[in-house]
Enzyme design. Sequence first.
Site, PDB file in Angstrom:
ATOM      1  N   GLU B  60       0.754  -1.442   0.131  1.00 56.35           N
ATOM      2  CA  GLU B  60      -0.128   0.242   0.564  1.00 56.35           C
ATOM      3  C   GLU B  60       1.250   1.474   0.089  1.00 56.35           C
ATOM      4  O   GLU B  60       0.719   2.098  -0.591  1.00 56.35           O
ATOM      5  CB  GLU B  60      -0.594  -0.083   1.133  1.00 56.35           C
ATOM      6  CG  GLU B  60      -2.269  -1.317   0.944  1.00 56.35           C
ATOM      7  CD  GLU B  60      -1.518  -2.080   1.116  1.00 56.35           C
ATOM      8  OE1 GLU B  60      -0.668  -2.559   2.112  1.00 56.35           O
ATOM      9  OE2 GLU B  60      -2.040  -3.398   1.373  1.00 56.35           O
ATOM     10  N   GLN B  82      -7.434  -2.306  -0.865  1.00 54.46           N
ATOM     11  CA  GLN B  82      -8.434  -3.539  -0.747  1.00 54.46           C
ATOM     12  C   GLN B  82      -8.782  -3.104   0.011  1.00 54.46           C
ATOM     13  O   GLN B  82     -10.519  -3.529  -0.325  1.00 54.46           O
ATOM     14  CB  GLN B  82      -7.347  -4.675  -1.213  1.00 54.46           C
ATOM     15  CG  GLN B  82      -8.025  -5.819  -1.455  1.00 54.46           C
ATOM     16  CD  GLN B  82      -7.295  -6.919  -1.781  1.00 54.46           C
ATOM     17  OE1 GLN B  82      -6.996  -7.676  -0.856  1.00 54.46           O
ATOM     18  NE2 GLN B  82      -7.396  -6.789  -3.160  1.00 54.46           N
ATOM     19  N   TYR B  86      -6.278  -1.583   5.497  1.00 56.73           N
ATOM     20  CA  TYR B  86      -4.653  -2.169   5.057  1.00 56.73           C
ATOM     21  C   TYR B  86      -4.298  -0.599   4.837  1.00 56.73           C
ATOM     22  O   TYR B  86      -3.812  -0.711   3.422  1.00 56.73           O
ATOM     23  CB  TYR B  86      -4.700  -3.413   4.097  1.00 56.73           C
ATOM     24  CG  TYR B  86      -5.658  -4.290   4.514  1.00 56.73           C
ATOM     25  CD1 TYR B  86      -5.434  -5.077   5.770  1.00 56.73           C
ATOM     26  CD2 TYR B  86      -6.395  -4.962   3.467  1.00 56.73           C
ATOM     27  CE1 TYR B  86      -5.958  -5.993   6.281  1.00 56.73           C
ATOM     28  CE2 TYR B  86      -6.771  -5.943   3.926  1.00 56.73           C
ATOM     29  CZ  TYR B  86      -6.437  -7.174   5.315  1.00 56.73           C
ATOM     30  OH  TYR B  86      -7.356  -7.584   6.114  1.00 56.73           O
ATOM     31  N   ILE B  87      -4.683   0.265   4.942  1.00 59.92           N
ATOM     32  CA  ILE B  87      -4.177   1.590   4.770  1.00 59.92           C
ATOM     33  C   ILE B  87      -2.860   2.316   5.375  1.00 59.92           C
ATOM     34  O   ILE B  87      -2.246   3.172   4.781  1.00 59.92           O
ATOM     35  CB  ILE B  87      -5.009   2.399   4.516  1.00 59.92           C
ATOM     36  CG1 ILE B  87      -5.208   3.639   3.525  1.00 59.92           C
ATOM     37  CG2 ILE B  87      -5.781   3.679   5.937  1.00 59.92           C
ATOM     38  CD1 ILE B  87      -6.042   4.618   3.047  1.00 59.92           C
ATOM     39  N   PRO B  89      -0.814   0.747   6.361  1.00 61.01           N
ATOM     40  CA  PRO B  89       0.766   0.991   5.653  1.00 61.01           C
ATOM     41  C   PRO B  89       1.190   1.878   4.025  1.00 61.01           C
ATOM     42  O   PRO B  89       2.637   2.174   4.127  1.00 61.01           O
ATOM     43  CB  PRO B  89       1.254  -0.290   5.421  1.00 61.01           C
ATOM     44  CG  PRO B  89       0.067  -1.615   5.296  1.00 61.01           C
ATOM     45  CD  PRO B  89      -0.451  -0.456   5.883  1.00 61.01           C
ATOM     46  N   HIS B 129     -11.450  -6.082   7.932  1.00 61.60           N
ATOM     47  CA  HIS B 129     -12.376  -5.513   7.301  1.00 61.60           C
ATOM     48  C   HIS B 129     -13.805  -5.030   7.441  1.00 61.60           C
ATOM     49  O   HIS B 129     -14.990  -5.078   7.165  1.00 61.60           O
ATOM     50  CB  HIS B 129     -12.587  -7.012   6.317  1.00 61.60           C
ATOM     51  CG  HIS B 129     -11.834  -8.226   5.421  1.00 61.60           C
ATOM     52  ND1 HIS B 129     -10.865  -9.302   7.042  1.00 61.60           N
ATOM     53  CD2 HIS B 129     -10.850  -8.396   4.854  1.00 61.60           C
ATOM     54  CE1 HIS B 129     -10.215 -10.262   6.171  1.00 61.60           C
ATOM     55  NE2 HIS B 129     -10.384  -9.631   5.102  1.00 61.60           N
TER      56      HIS B 129
HETATM   57  C1  LIG Z   1      -1.761  -4.767   4.284  1.00 61.29           C
HETATM   58  C2  LIG Z   1      -2.516  -5.943   3.209  1.00 61.29           C
HETATM   59  N1  LIG Z   1      -3.241  -5.742   2.333  1.00 61.29           N
HETATM   60  C3  LIG Z   1      -3.722  -6.061   1.741  1.00 61.29           C
HETATM   61  C4  LIG Z   1      -4.470  -7.459   2.184  1.00 61.29           C
HETATM   62  C5  LIG Z   1      -6.097  -8.237   1.130  1.00 61.29           C
HETATM   63  N2  LIG Z   1      -5.049 -10.017   0.752  1.00 61.29           N
HETATM   64  C6  LIG Z   1      -5.915 -10.824   1.677  1.00 61.29           C
HETATM   65  S1  LIG Z   1      -4.838 -11.912   0.845  1.00 61.29           S
HETATM   66  C7  LIG Z   1      -3.798 -11.038  -0.354  1.00 61.29           C
HETATM   67  C8  LIG Z   1      -3.474 -11.729  -0.884  1.00 61.29           C
HETATM   68  C9  LIG Z   1      -2.067 -12.511  -0.290  1.00 61.29           C
HETATM   69  O1  LIG Z   1      -1.025 -13.284  -1.691  1.00 61.29           O
HETATM   70  P1  LIG Z   1      -0.056 -14.459  -1.117  1.00 61.29           P
HETATM   71  O2  LIG Z   1       0.916 -13.361  -0.142  1.00 61.29           O
HETATM   72  O3  LIG Z   1       0.446 -14.837  -2.453  1.00 61.29           O
HETATM   73  O4  LIG Z   1      -0.282 -15.139   0.048  1.00 61.29           O
HETATM   74  P2  LIG Z   1      -1.565 -16.608  -0.138  1.00 61.29           P
HETATM   75  O5  LIG Z   1      -2.938 -16.175  -0.404  1.00 61.29           O
HETATM   76  O6  LIG Z   1      -1.498 -16.376  -2.020  1.00 61.29           O
HETATM   77  O7  LIG Z   1      -1.331 -17.537   0.480  1.00 61.29           O
HETATM   78  C10 LIG Z   1      -4.473  -9.688  -0.059  1.00 61.29           C
HETATM   79  C11 LIG Z   1      -4.415  -8.754  -1.486  1.00 61.29           C
HETATM   80  C12 LIG Z   1      -4.222  -7.557   3.738  1.00 61.29           C
HETATM   81  N3  LIG Z   1      -4.862  -8.827   4.088  1.00 61.29           N
HETATM   82  N4  LIG Z   1      -3.495  -7.146   4.130  1.00 61.29           N
END
Ligand SMILES: Cc1ncc(C[n+]2csc(CCOP(=O)(O)OP(=O)(O)O)c2C)c(N)n1
Lengths: 337, 337, 415, 415
Positions: B60, B82, B86-87, B89, B129
């Site tokens: 972010e 998203q 999560y704003i 950071p 969330h």
């Molecule tokens: C700081 C933050 N930004 C965005 C999100 C939303 N989010 C949850 S899971 C995810 C994808 C994560 O992907 P990855 O690190 O590859 O892990 P995987 O789910 O593949 O195990 C996102 C963008 C979050 N939880 N926290």
Amino acid sequence: MASMNMIQAINSALDVTMGRDPDIVVFGEDVGYFGGVFRCTAGLQKKYGKTRVFDTPIAEGGIVGTAIGMGAYGLRPVIEIQFADYIYPAFDQLVSEAARLRYRSGGGFHAPLTVRAPCGGGIFGGQTHSQSPEAIFTHVCGLKTVMPSTPYDAKGLLIAAIEDDDPVIFLEPKRIYNGPFDGHHERPLTPWAKHPAGEVPEDYYRIELGQASIVRPGAQLTVLAYGTMVHVCLAAAEEAGVDAEVIDLRSLVPLDLDTIARSVQKTGRCVIAHEASRTGGFGAELMAQVQEACFWHLEAPIERVTGWDTPYPHAFEWTYFPGPARVAKAMKNVVEA
Amino acid sequence: MASMNMIQAINSALDVTMGRDPDIVVFGEDVGYFGGVFRCTAGLQKKYGKTRVFDTPIAEGGIVGTAIGMGAYGLRPVIEIQFADYIYPAFDQLVSEAARLRYRSGGGFHAPLTVRAPCGGGIFGGQTHSQSPEAIFTHVCGLKTVMPSTPYDAKGLLIAAIEDDDPVIFLEPKRIYNGPFDGHHERPLTPWAKHPAGEVPEDYYRIELGQASIVRPGAQLTVLAYGTMVHVCLAAAEEAGVDAEVIDLRSLVPLDLDTIARSVQKTGRCVIAHEASRTGGFGAELMAQVQEACFWHLEAPIERVTGWDTPYPHAFEWTYFPGPARVAKAMKNVVEA
Amino acid sequence: MTSSAHEPGAALRLHVPEPKARPGEVPDFSGMSVPPAGTLARPPIDADEPALREYPYALIRVLDDAQRAVGPWAPALTPERLRAGLRHMMLTRAFDDRMLRVQRQGKTSFYMKSTGEEAVAVAQAYALDDGDMLFPSYRQQGLLIARDWPLVDLMCQIFSNPGDRLKGRQLPVMYSVPEKNFFSISGNLGTQFPQAVGWAMASAIKGDTRIAASWVGDGTTAEGDVHYALTFAAVYQAPVLLNVVNNQWAISSFQGFAGGERTTFAARAIGYGVPGLRVDGNDFLAVYAVTQWAAERARRNYGPTLIELVTYRAAAHSTSDDPSAYRPQDEAARWPLGDPVERLKQHLIGLGAWSEAQHEALARELEEHVKAQLREAEALGTLGTPPAGVESLFEDVFKDMPPHLQRQLAELKGA
Amino acid sequence: MTSSAHEPGAALRLHVPEPKARPGEVPDFSGMSVPPAGTLARPPIDADEPALREYPYALIRVLDDAQRAVGPWAPALTPERLRAGLRHMMLTRAFDDRMLRVQRQGKTSFYMKSTGEEAVAVAQAYALDDGDMLFPSYRQQGLLIARDWPLVDLMCQIFSNPGDRLKGRQLPVMYSVPEKNFFSISGNLGTQFPQAVGWAMASAIKGDTRIAASWVGDGTTAEGDVHYALTFAAVYQAPVLLNVVNNQWAISSFQGFAGGERTTFAARAIGYGVPGLRVDGNDFLAVYAVTQWAAERARRNYGPTLIELVTYRAAAHSTSDDPSAYRPQDEAARWPLGDPVERLKQHLIGLGAWSEAQHEALARELEEHVKAQLREAEALGTLGTPPAGVESLFEDVFKDMPPHLQRQLAELKGA
Ligand SMILES: Cc1ncc(C[n+]2csc(CCOP(=O)(O)OP(=O)(O)O)c2C)c(N)n1
Ligand SMILES: Cc1ncc(C[n+]2csc(CCOP(=O)(O)OP(=O)(O)O)c2C)c(N)n1
Ligand SMILES: [Mg+2]
Ligand SMILES: [Mg+2]
């Protein structure tokens, strides 16, 4: 008892607690060998060793993140953010992690860290060495927020903060590190040595978090302030010739609403002062709580005296700073309303 | 005119502005090919190409940081965080950079970005969330903060936000993406198709930032709300049988104090509602400003109805959420005081 | 890019990564190099980072195409231990499958599977000591299962029911189990990484012998916290294992959006002077061996290791996600590194220590076990059954409830 | 570490970096390898990153011990251009020296010198086009001086006087000069790095030809923003130069606290699949050549480069700092890479294009120039002279002043 300025009092609090509890570790940018850019940690590395007092990478998020992990291990980290203006890169770790760890884990883990950060302006530091970000922390459930106004309080509150099992944001108004600055920047600063609260016990003592202090009893008006503004308000009361009851909040969360409400119910009038910018500042919350608790006693609108809603400007710092003239004017307004 | 839910209205705002201004770029996590986890950017990459609508790394701070640089170049970035949770950071880039760039550069550079972020609870999203972090932005000088309560407003406000030359935090209450949720979670949701503000022009229109909307005129009491809580307050007014004047603030900074003050000076009573936690919430600032502007008109204490000062809990979400019963109770308290 | 983009004075162009295949297209893993198993040396645990610079670009594999264990990384694990590992992986999968159904039945709000990635969590748990502290992401439920934590406890958390020790406060799957040295999972990506480093630093400060391990996904590597973790781990030589589970996807974004188009995630380690090992994440034995190497290294004061575990997210990101909208449906089936359960099963059969019949029997047994645990959990309630009294809403915000929360609790009770 | 720390079951220990010498000790650069000039090949600008992996561990040098330009990196710069470069470096130094005195006289609140690092800013400015956008830290005043921006303008900023185009709002040295494509300097470390990447991405999105460059210090590399910048630059192949000025110190912390004990800062690039070049930062010609290579690479759509410029912060961190409290006083004098001004001077003398007498004359001329500019600036006032009317306090918070600021302005005026 010894004569200490606020830096020495903070240093003494760290020293005393580190001597009592081997689980206390102190770290941050330049705090180790050098002893901190404001010297608050001077001598501690030499005394307690490199693994209990050390320098860190310039990464505030990493400092707080590792401190949380250390807290989960069972240590009691006391970290320094070099200027409160630089705490934002650590905001996520503070808000999403430190503040919520106990809650989200059902009490299974917690993060007993103390985050020290010099705050406030009046040192020609410009917009990035002058901020008072307390309000963004007071809105975060799970954090305690503390700001002392004297060496005596600084030591007692810092010891209580370090021993507290919850994360505490400990903001140190750097303009009063060396003396009780009353806002008269054109006059020489009186050193703490000449102030009773510059007399500080060398040993251990605590000032409990959540207890305000009535630093000037009065009948006409209640003044709520903390940090540097306590001294500005005291000066303003003299200059305005108002019999103000000046309350030093010391801890913003938890807040000593009892002391505040008792005073306002007595005086019926209230002025709130802080250096941070106005909109959404902690003064808004104070005004809300006073209004909620004392509405039927209020005889005049509550007034706020604050920094303007602008960044802290380098050249116009004394126009920005809510000095005694502005506070005195508000006091008169409220008393005469 | 077309029937749109809030997601479609947001999508339409992006589409309409991108069609008019080739300097608008849209990016964020999952917003490109997939069209966003809430589908707000669906179809845009296909229409405007991969270099105007694209996915980003999960960073972010990097999203906001690069957007500021793009703004300095002359683009007009509209970025998605998203979830508002999560704003944090990105907090440093928003507070220290986007918000202050124009000021610190004497007007030489500015960052005309729009930061969209779904906010609020009521979807069983748990503490990460569900948050409503508007208060930490309203305290930051240089940021505008907006939250719509209907598809019609969402489109008009988002277009104004995108065209605004200052950084705007545009918070989208995700609980009302699909319909005007009034807090009665036990009942089926009425879709936007059945609400007049679900009728949305397909073309360009603006709703200026800083103009509140009186969504229900009334004589007994002024209610200040924004986002989801507008609908909760409308329901509560019916249920309490109180002739409330409900004001949808729409934009928190800049704030339409004129409309607010005019109403409170008329009714003499005020309830403020928000979903965010109480201490230091935007309700405190509203209470302060109402008190400052209307003290002599107030016939009863102002009351706040808010989320509790705890993280947003998964299972107790309806205990946390300030639903119509709590709002109705506050209305009665204030009217009967 | 055409060559004109590279001529002097050419217009600049933005490169936007694109996965090899989208829905409707044929999955394409041709760009992925899958070296034969057993070819890489196992370096001494005190090797300096410069001696290890080939590893981030290689892929440590133990099981060959016939699922025989080959080469110097092959760990000395008894058939009993391997069977236990297989069992824990299968239990993880059975649990995931059941929980998905439970969520579809509306008994909880949310679920996240780890299907296809079971070797990561289970083999790593096996290679660590029980006292080592784990800072997982939401996709390492296998760690808890491998540490024999009762499923019923996980289920109660998923249901936010009165058996939920997190008192209904957390989204399902965000477990926290101090008894198993399993740290509270955060919904915020990456935050646990520097925390793990801090825990490891604390262990070193205290002259302890326990180390820490943490996990992030490929997508999460882009967060600042991952950089903080690597920086602090390198600077203080913290005894920590930093694992990147590269399952190719971050919700709808393929790993190219985290930088995977240009290099590996293990290569990040090089930039900090930290060893980076890249391992076949669907190879139970390789994952075990690599983890064991890094754990020994850390325990002997040679500092941190970054491990990239190459695997594939076979299921949806979560119950809120539908991957058919962004990737070919049969991509998982075409994944070159196969399925971790199937591979370990064949390995054991090859050893003569397992059979199809035993496997089927075990699968049935585990399903029954999951069902029994589920009955126990459901007996305590599913989502909607209050996990505790409302006062619990106000507890644990602070250690002691401050006056303003007491007032709010009173207000709530009065309402 | 003694070997017992590495025995099985040994207690863990925290490693805390320590510089080679502290005040009172003899400076020690024995651990630093200074390879001979001219030995490294100059790779083609379209070389792939894997072909460049030796560069982060090398040190590109052009000027040999006799300050002759040797090897394939020696740039084709005319003596005129080199003399201009020398002049700009000397002007930067004269400006710094004068401003320090001015601060000591109390005419301003703060100052930061770049002494010893002048080649970084001046040579890099020379290698970039004037249209390229610069996102500097506070220690690249040489960029503006090399772009011939009037000193008087910088001085007015330092004085916050009525000539200050930043209206007295910024701390001294936090310049912002849109006319010279010099971005507003931030007091917050590292924030400019991803911004530069964003600017470069925008340039690529628009099919422009201008590239961006940014600078951070060694200490600042630990910030998350540096990681964001590298990630985004790599993913989108942004046309940007990311410079790390490794001047060995971050206030009182030596570069080991940023990770410099284990590897180089250029090596960070490897982890992102980005070329990392390490250059003798006190060698004007080498800095020019490396920057020129990276700029051409970026301009031709081959993506970003990370450059580590190895130099030494010869002065205090700022006027608030006293380095004698944490490092040996004579460390700068013992710095193995010498002084950039002296080296370029000797190079020019060796070419027969410069003389001691010319050098002295130039030094005097520049000092006079600085003094003349200072008189001009001081005529407009020093700190304490209001830069503008108080309403300017409320301007530029937003483009248009919103009602609440209008009310506050009225309140201030009424007070
Ligand atoms: C700081 C933050 N930004 C965005 C999100 C939303 N989010 C949850 S899971 C995810 C994808 C994560 O992907 P990855 O690190 O590859 O892990 P995987 O789910 O593949 O195990 C996102 C963008 C979050 N939880 N926290
Ligand atoms: C986010 C942030 N944290 C801390 C500081 C305080 N600070 C100012 S300069 C400095 C040291 C920077 O060192 P380095 O990056 O090596 O640059 P140098 O000063 O050597 O040029 C620090 C810690 C800051 N300005 N911003
Ligand atoms: Mg992933
Ligand atoms: Mg430095």
